[in-house]
Design a protein around this motif. Sequence first.
Motif, PDB file in Angstrom:
ATOM      1  N   GLY A 109       0.831  -1.202   0.000  1.00 44.23           N
ATOM      2  CA  GLY A 109       0.000   0.000   0.000  1.00 44.23           C
ATOM      3  C   GLY A 109       0.859   1.243   0.000  1.00 44.23           C
ATOM      4  N   ARG A 110       0.278   2.379   0.397  1.00 39.62           N
ATOM      5  CA  ARG A 110       1.019   3.641   0.414  1.00 39.62           C
ATOM      6  C   ARG A 110       2.285   3.504   1.245  1.00 39.62           C
ATOM      7  N   VAL A 111       3.413   3.896   0.684  1.00 32.60           N
ATOM      8  CA  VAL A 111       4.704   3.793   1.379  1.00 32.60           C
ATOM      9  C   VAL A 111       4.857   5.007   2.301  1.00 32.60           C
ATOM     10  N   HIS A 112       5.147   4.740   3.578  1.00 34.17           N
ATOM     11  CA  HIS A 112       5.326   5.812   4.560  1.00 34.17           C
ATOM     12  C   HIS A 112       6.789   6.187   4.761  1.00 34.17           C
ATOM     13  N   CYS A 113       7.688   5.205   4.651  1.00 36.44           N
ATOM     14  CA  CYS A 113       9.093   5.472   4.937  1.00 36.44           C
ATOM     15  C   CYS A 113       9.980   4.489   4.184  1.00 36.44           C
ATOM     16  N   VAL A 114      11.104   4.985   3.655  1.00 35.07           N
ATOM     17  CA  VAL A 114      12.167   4.135   3.110  1.00 35.07           C
ATOM     18  C   VAL A 114      13.468   4.548   3.779  1.00 35.07           C
ATOM     19  N   CYS A 115      14.371   3.604   3.935  1.00 41.14           N
ATOM     20  CA  CYS A 115      15.584   3.884   4.695  1.00 41.14           C
ATOM     21  C   CYS A 115      16.693   2.919   4.283  1.00 41.14           C
ATOM     22  N   MET A 116      17.905   3.462   4.109  1.00 38.53           N
ATOM     23  CA  MET A 116      19.082   2.641   3.844  1.00 38.53           C
ATOM     24  C   MET A 116      20.114   2.896   4.938  1.00 38.53           C
ATOM     25  N   SER A 117      20.860   1.869   5.290  1.00 36.19           N
ATOM     26  CA  SER A 117      21.866   1.985   6.344  1.00 36.19           C
ATOM     27  C   SER A 117      23.052   2.825   5.883  1.00 36.19           C
ATOM     28  N   GLU A 118      23.475   3.750   6.735  1.00 40.35           N
ATOM     29  CA  GLU A 118      24.636   4.598   6.441  1.00 40.35           C
ATOM     30  C   GLU A 118      25.953   3.868   6.690  1.00 40.35           C
ATOM     31  N   VAL A 119      25.918   2.767   7.450  1.00 38.73           N
ATOM     32  CA  VAL A 119      27.154   2.083   7.825  1.00 38.73           C
ATOM     33  C   VAL A 119      27.283   0.691   7.216  1.00 38.73           C
ATOM     34  N   ALA A 120      26.318   0.281   6.410  1.00 35.12           N
ATOM     35  CA  ALA A 120      26.342  -1.086   5.874  1.00 35.12           C
ATOM     36  C   ALA A 120      27.499  -1.294   4.913  1.00 35.12           C
ATOM     37  N   SER A 121      28.196  -2.399   5.093  1.00 36.00           N
ATOM     38  CA  SER A 121      29.259  -2.781   4.161  1.00 36.00           C
ATOM     39  C   SER A 121      28.980  -4.156   3.562  1.00 36.00           C
ATOM     40  N   ARG A 122      28.059  -4.920   4.180  1.00 36.39           N
ATOM     41  CA  ARG A 122      27.745  -6.274   3.720  1.00 36.39           C
ATOM     42  C   ARG A 122      26.383  -6.378   3.031  1.00 36.39           C
ATOM     43  N   HIS A 123      25.613  -5.294   3.045  1.00 34.71           N
ATOM     44  CA  HIS A 123      24.316  -5.322   2.356  1.00 34.71           C
ATOM     45  C   HIS A 123      23.969  -3.911   1.898  1.00 34.71           C
ATOM     46  N   ASN A 124      23.059  -3.822   0.949  1.00 32.24           N
ATOM     47  CA  ASN A 124      22.528  -2.528   0.506  1.00 32.24           C
ATOM     48  C   ASN A 124      21.003  -2.581   0.501  1.00 32.24           C
ATOM     49  N   LEU A 125      20.452  -3.167   1.548  1.00 26.99           N
ATOM     50  CA  LEU A 125      19.008  -3.350   1.656  1.00 26.99           C
ATOM     51  C   LEU A 125      18.285  -2.022   1.829  1.00 26.99           C
ATOM     52  N   ILE A 126      17.104  -1.964   1.247  1.00 28.95           N
ATOM     53  CA  ILE A 126      16.217  -0.816   1.410  1.00 28.95           C
ATOM     54  C   ILE A 126      15.084  -1.256   2.324  1.00 28.95           C
ATOM     55  N   ALA A 127      15.011  -0.670   3.513  1.00 31.17           N
ATOM     56  CA  ALA A 127      13.912  -0.970   4.431  1.00 31.17           C
ATOM     57  C   ALA A 127      12.747  -0.061   4.074  1.00 31.17           C
ATOM     58  N   ALA A 128      11.541  -0.618   4.077  1.00 33.28           N
ATOM     59  CA  ALA A 128      10.357   0.169   3.740  1.00 33.28           C
ATOM     60  C   ALA A 128       9.179  -0.287   4.584  1.00 33.28           C
ATOM     61  N   CYS A 129       8.310   0.674   4.894  1.00 30.24           N
ATOM     62  CA  CYS A 129       7.064   0.325   5.569  1.00 30.24           C
ATOM     63  C   CYS A 129       5.917   1.002   4.834  1.00 30.24           C
ATOM     64  N   ALA A 130       4.802   0.282   4.754  1.00 35.03           N
ATOM     65  CA  ALA A 130       3.673   0.752   3.956  1.00 35.03           C
ATOM     66  C   ALA A 130       2.367   0.272   4.562  1.00 35.03           C
ATOM     67  N   ASP A 131       1.277   0.867   4.105  1.00 30.99           N
ATOM     68  CA  ASP A 131      -0.049   0.400   4.493  1.00 30.99           C
ATOM     69  C   ASP A 131      -0.232  -1.028   3.995  1.00 30.99           C
ATOM     70  N   GLY A 132      -1.132  -1.734   4.598  1.00 32.62           N
ATOM     71  CA  GLY A 132      -1.427  -3.098   4.169  1.00 32.62           C
ATOM     72  C   GLY A 132      -1.801  -3.942   5.364  1.00 32.62           C
ATOM     73  N   ASP A 133      -2.446  -5.049   5.100  1.00 37.61           N
ATOM     74  CA  ASP A 133      -2.913  -5.916   6.179  1.00 37.61           C
ATOM     75  C   ASP A 133      -1.790  -6.669   6.872  1.00 37.61           C
ATOM     76  N   ASP A 134      -0.628  -6.755   6.236  1.00 38.93           N
ATOM     77  CA  ASP A 134       0.458  -7.564   6.785  1.00 38.93           C
ATOM     78  C   ASP A 134       1.196  -6.900   7.941  1.00 38.93           C
ATOM     79  N   ARG A 135       1.189  -5.563   8.047  1.00 30.23           N
ATOM     80  CA  ARG A 135       1.856  -4.831   9.135  1.00 30.23           C
ATOM     81  C   ARG A 135       3.323  -5.243   9.283  1.00 30.23           C
ATOM     82  N   GLU A 136       4.010  -5.324   8.173  1.00 35.74           N
ATOM     83  CA  GLU A 136       5.402  -5.758   8.149  1.00 35.74           C
ATOM     84  C   GLU A 136       6.322  -4.626   7.724  1.00 35.74           C
TER      85      GLU A 136
END
Length: 197
Positions: A109-136
């Motif tokens: 659903g609607r994305v509320h926040c995206v975030c990438m780690s400033e210190v990551a050296s082993r991953h470049n994951l994008i964390a995101a949270c959004a509307d939806g029934d899953d609450r993940e």
Amino acid sequence: MTPRGDAVTTLSLEAIDERYLLAGCADASVALYDVADTPSAPPRGPPQPRRPVVQATRRSCRSGHTGAVACVQWFPHDTGAFVSGGYDALVKLWDTNTMSPACDFESAGRVHCVCMSEVASRHNLIAACADGDDREVVLYDPNVGHAAHRLCGHRGVPWALAWSPRDEHHLVSGGSDGSLRLWDIRKNIRGCLRSFD
């Protein structure tokens, strides 16, 4: 000022040169400004609004957002990329040189926040949270082009995220359920290390 005066919904100033500012807007556009660019002569009277260096709008970038841009963040180690999330339920990783998305991810659903780690050296994951029934909280991996991991435990929609400034595997989320959760993203089960009410 955005070209038509549309509401600015999110900002991100890159930390490498501390020169380039991203502005996400309610009209689905993303604009890039050079805040270090100064006029050669001092202005007479009030300063004139600066135009963006480049802007991606619905008209100029057909693969851009179609809903309000809720969040933007520069790629932590390179001004050549940034990430955005919007009310069109999309998370996008952009190439700054072409001002077009390199890849995108569809959320629940609607994305509320995206975030990438400033210190990551082993991953470049994008964390995101959004509307939806899953609450993940969903962790997207640009290398594979889809969600790599999901963090479950909130009783309401997650709205805010922050990576640890010390540990690249620790992520904090806050949600509409009134709780904050500290996650270790390496753990599939019981990844929530602490919960704060």
